[in-house]
Scaffold this motif. Structure first.
Motif, PDB file in Angstrom:
ATOM      1  N   THR A  37      10.633  18.435 -35.085  1.00  0.00           N
ATOM      2  CA  THR A  37      10.306  19.677 -34.522  1.00  0.00           C
ATOM      3  C   THR A  37      10.129  19.846 -32.849  1.00  0.00           C
ATOM      4  N   LYS A  38       9.793  18.678 -32.305  1.00  0.00           N
ATOM      5  CA  LYS A  38       9.521  18.446 -30.861  1.00  0.00           C
ATOM      6  C   LYS A  38      10.917  18.538 -30.354  1.00  0.00           C
ATOM      7  N   GLU A  39      11.867  17.647 -30.898  1.00  0.00           N
ATOM      8  CA  GLU A  39      13.291  17.711 -30.509  1.00  0.00           C
ATOM      9  C   GLU A  39      13.640  19.174 -30.418  1.00  0.00           C
ATOM     10  N   LEU A  40      13.611  19.845 -31.315  1.00  0.00           N
ATOM     11  CA  LEU A  40      13.874  21.597 -31.357  1.00  0.00           C
ATOM     12  C   LEU A  40      13.344  22.257 -30.668  1.00  0.00           C
ATOM     13  N   ASP A  41      12.325  21.979 -29.953  1.00  0.00           N
ATOM     14  CA  ASP A  41      11.291  22.764 -29.265  1.00  0.00           C
ATOM     15  C   ASP A  41      11.957  22.582 -27.644  1.00  0.00           C
ATOM     16  N   GLU A  42      12.322  21.376 -27.434  1.00  0.00           N
ATOM     17  CA  GLU A  42      12.853  21.105 -26.097  1.00  0.00           C
ATOM     18  C   GLU A  42      14.326  21.432 -25.939  1.00  0.00           C
ATOM     19  N   LEU A  43      14.983  21.485 -26.981  1.00  0.00           N
ATOM     20  CA  LEU A  43      16.306  21.919 -27.063  1.00  0.00           C
ATOM     21  C   LEU A  43      16.277  23.595 -26.746  1.00  0.00           C
ATOM     22  N   ALA A  44      15.425  24.220 -27.362  1.00  0.00           N
ATOM     23  CA  ALA A  44      15.128  25.633 -27.469  1.00  0.00           C
ATOM     24  C   ALA A  44      14.998  25.934 -25.613  1.00  0.00           C
ATOM     25  N   GLU A  45      14.131  25.261 -25.319  1.00  0.00           N
ATOM     26  CA  GLU A  45      13.464  25.593 -23.963  1.00  0.00           C
ATOM     27  C   GLU A  45      14.824  25.257 -22.750  1.00  0.00           C
ATOM     28  N   GLY A  46      15.498  24.220 -23.112  1.00  0.00           N
ATOM     29  CA  GLY A  46      16.942  23.909 -22.337  1.00  0.00           C
ATOM     30  C   GLY A  46      17.741  24.936 -22.473  1.00  0.00           C
ATOM     31  N   ILE A  47      18.358  25.588 -23.635  1.00  0.00           N
ATOM     32  CA  ILE A  47      19.177  26.501 -23.740  1.00  0.00           C
ATOM     33  C   ILE A  47      18.720  27.825 -23.145  1.00  0.00           C
ATOM     34  N   MET A  48      17.695  28.029 -23.432  1.00  0.00           N
ATOM     35  CA  MET A  48      16.968  29.398 -22.910  1.00  0.00           C
ATOM     36  C   MET A  48      16.995  29.423 -21.458  1.00  0.00           C
ATOM     37  N   ARG A  49      16.821  28.143 -20.782  1.00  0.00           N
ATOM     38  CA  ARG A  49      16.774  28.288 -19.320  1.00  0.00           C
ATOM     39  C   ARG A  49      18.235  28.077 -18.777  1.00  0.00           C
ATOM     40  N   LYS A  50      19.052  27.527 -19.523  1.00  0.00           N
ATOM     41  CA  LYS A  50      20.550  27.373 -19.033  1.00  0.00           C
ATOM     42  C   LYS A  50      21.144  28.653 -19.211  1.00  0.00           C
ATOM     43  N   LEU A  51      20.656  29.636 -20.271  1.00  0.00           N
ATOM     44  CA  LEU A  51      21.352  31.046 -20.240  1.00  0.00           C
ATOM     45  C   LEU A  51      20.667  31.976 -19.350  1.00  0.00           C
ATOM     46  N   GLY A  52      19.473  31.413 -18.362  1.00  0.00           N
ATOM     47  CA  GLY A  52      19.205  32.545 -17.579  1.00  0.00           C
ATOM     48  C   GLY A  52      17.554  33.190 -18.035  1.00  0.00           C
ATOM     49  N   GLY A  53      17.095  32.597 -18.905  1.00  0.00           N
ATOM     50  CA  GLY A  53      15.807  33.338 -19.362  1.00  0.00           C
ATOM     51  C   GLY A  53      14.917  32.275 -19.353  1.00  0.00           C
ATOM     52  N   PHE A  54      13.567  32.630 -19.256  1.00  0.00           N
ATOM     53  CA  PHE A  54      12.356  32.003 -19.171  1.00  0.00           C
ATOM     54  C   PHE A  54      11.589  31.833 -20.516  1.00  0.00           C
ATOM     55  N   PRO A  55      11.102  30.789 -20.758  1.00  0.00           N
ATOM     56  CA  PRO A  55      10.168  30.512 -22.089  1.00  0.00           C
ATOM     57  C   PRO A  55       9.025  31.196 -21.712  1.00  0.00           C
ATOM     58  N   SER A  56       8.609  32.357 -22.027  1.00  0.00           N
ATOM     59  CA  SER A  56       7.444  32.972 -21.714  1.00  0.00           C
ATOM     60  C   SER A  56       6.450  32.769 -22.822  1.00  0.00           C
ATOM     61  N   MET A  57       6.511  32.267 -23.979  1.00  0.00           N
ATOM     62  CA  MET A  57       5.718  32.020 -24.854  1.00  0.00           C
ATOM     63  C   MET A  57       4.988  30.480 -24.693  1.00  0.00           C
ATOM     64  N   LYS A  58       5.794  29.533 -23.612  1.00  0.00           N
ATOM     65  CA  LYS A  58       5.107  28.340 -23.473  1.00  0.00           C
ATOM     66  C   LYS A  58       3.964  28.386 -22.824  1.00  0.00           C
ATOM     67  N   GLY A  59       2.860  27.939 -23.484  1.00  0.00           N
ATOM     68  CA  GLY A  59       1.507  27.858 -22.869  1.00  0.00           C
ATOM     69  C   GLY A  59       0.768  29.241 -22.991  1.00  0.00           C
ATOM     70  N   LEU A  60       1.277  30.175 -23.873  1.00  0.00           N
ATOM     71  CA  LEU A  60       0.741  31.486 -23.966  1.00  0.00           C
ATOM     72  C   LEU A  60      -0.530  31.012 -25.127  1.00  0.00           C
ATOM     73  N   TYR A  61      -1.784  31.627 -24.631  1.00  0.00           N
ATOM     74  CA  TYR A  61      -3.042  31.423 -25.414  1.00  0.00           C
ATOM     75  C   TYR A  61      -3.071  29.708 -25.546  1.00  0.00           C
ATOM     76  N   ASP A  62      -2.686  28.893 -24.490  1.00  0.00           N
ATOM     77  CA  ASP A  62      -2.627  27.613 -24.675  1.00  0.00           C
ATOM     78  C   ASP A  62      -1.732  26.956 -25.627  1.00  0.00           C
ATOM     79  N   PHE A  63      -1.052  27.793 -26.156  1.00  0.00           N
ATOM     80  CA  PHE A  63      -0.008  26.930 -27.425  1.00  0.00           C
ATOM     81  C   PHE A  63       0.736  25.937 -26.584  1.00  0.00           C
ATOM     82  N   PRO A  64       1.027  24.748 -27.356  1.00  0.00           N
ATOM     83  CA  PRO A  64       1.562  23.642 -26.634  1.00  0.00           C
ATOM     84  C   PRO A  64       2.952  23.670 -26.593  1.00  0.00           C
TER      85      PRO A  64
END
Length: 261
Positions: A37-64
């Motif tokens: 699930t950590k690999e999936l999380d890292e892939l998700a962030e990479g895809i999101m950023r490549k497409l021009g988005g920002f991972p706005s849930m990262k760190g929200l309420y200190d979620f890791p």
């Protein structure tokens, strides 16, 4: 106070929704036995950023993580972990948000990992269909309870449990805005729906008991009876006509995959 979004705000959220939709579908192609699930999380962030988005849930309420990734009995808030390895027969829910120039879209998909049980197929179908039962009511002039009661009544008619402690929400420049959107009959009308409202509607269900608890890590929510669980979500725009799914602008591969099994 429930915001009515301007044309500019809606367009930014529409772009965020397109990015999130594409991210989910690309990520779904990577879901297979053996991936963590950590690999999936890292892939998700990479895809999101490549497409021009920002991972706005990262760190929200200190979620890791960038995504909540919940496996099998975990309903919501699963923490990405290198030691959690997906295996054949699992189901996995991926919940995350993307922002585009400061405006958010929120969506969750539940995926099959290899060949899954009939019980797993059923809970996914019920959860997804409950969302669409609610969406039918997401029209200007209706009230919030028309959405929430349609979801809850459908889930309960199928013999599944619906979480009452967690709910959907309004969304825009902040991920969580008014109104709160439960998934059951509130026994009151609630706010009137108006064109320009943007709502993150997200049924969270179990195949058994709706009574849940939070694990010791302070995040993972699981049913007391350990039953399989499912989470499905889209961001909806209320219009003067049919509702618009901002996070499903085209063919949803996750929906097709799970419903065709």
């Amino acid at each position: 106070m429930i915001e009515i979004k301007s044309k500019r705000e809606i367009e930014l959220m529409r772009e965020a929704g397109k990015i999130l939709f594409e991210m989910h579908n690309r990520l779904g192609e990577k879901i297979a036995p053996g991936i963590s699930t950590k690999e999936l999380d890292e892939l998700a962030e990479g895809i999101m950023r490549k497409l021009g988005g920002f991972p706005s849930m990262k760190g929200l309420y200190d979620f890791p993580g960038t995504c909540c990734i919940s496996v099998n009995e975990e309903v919501i808030h699963g923490i990405p972990d290198r030691h959690v390895i997906l295996k054949d027969g699992d189901i996995v829910s991926i919940d995350t948000c993307t922002s585009y120039h400061g405006y958010n879209a929120d969506a969750t998909r539940t995926w099959a990992v290899g060949e899954i049980s009939e019980d797993a197929k059923r809970v996914i179908r019920v959860c997804q269909q409950s969302f669409f039962e609610g969406m039918k009511q997401a029209v200007a002039g209706n009230h919030l309870n028309d959405i929430t009661s349609a979801i809850g009544n459908y889930v309960e008619s199928q013999g599944c449990g619906i979480l009452r402690e967690y709910c959907g929400h309004g969304i825009g420049a902040e991920i969580h805005q008014d109104p709160e959107i439960p998934n059951y009959d509130m026994h009151r009308k609630g706010p009137k729906l108006c064109a320009g409202m943007t709502l993150a509607v997200e049924p969270m269900i179990t195949s058994g008991s709706p009574i849940c608890h939070t694990r010791d890590n302070g995040w993972n929510v699981v049913p007391d009876d350990g039953s399989l669980s499912c989470h499905y979500e889209n961001t909806i725009l209320i219009t003067d006509g049919e509702p618009e799914l901002l996070t499903m602008p085209g063919e949803d591969k996750s929906l097709l995959i799970t419903l065709n099994k």
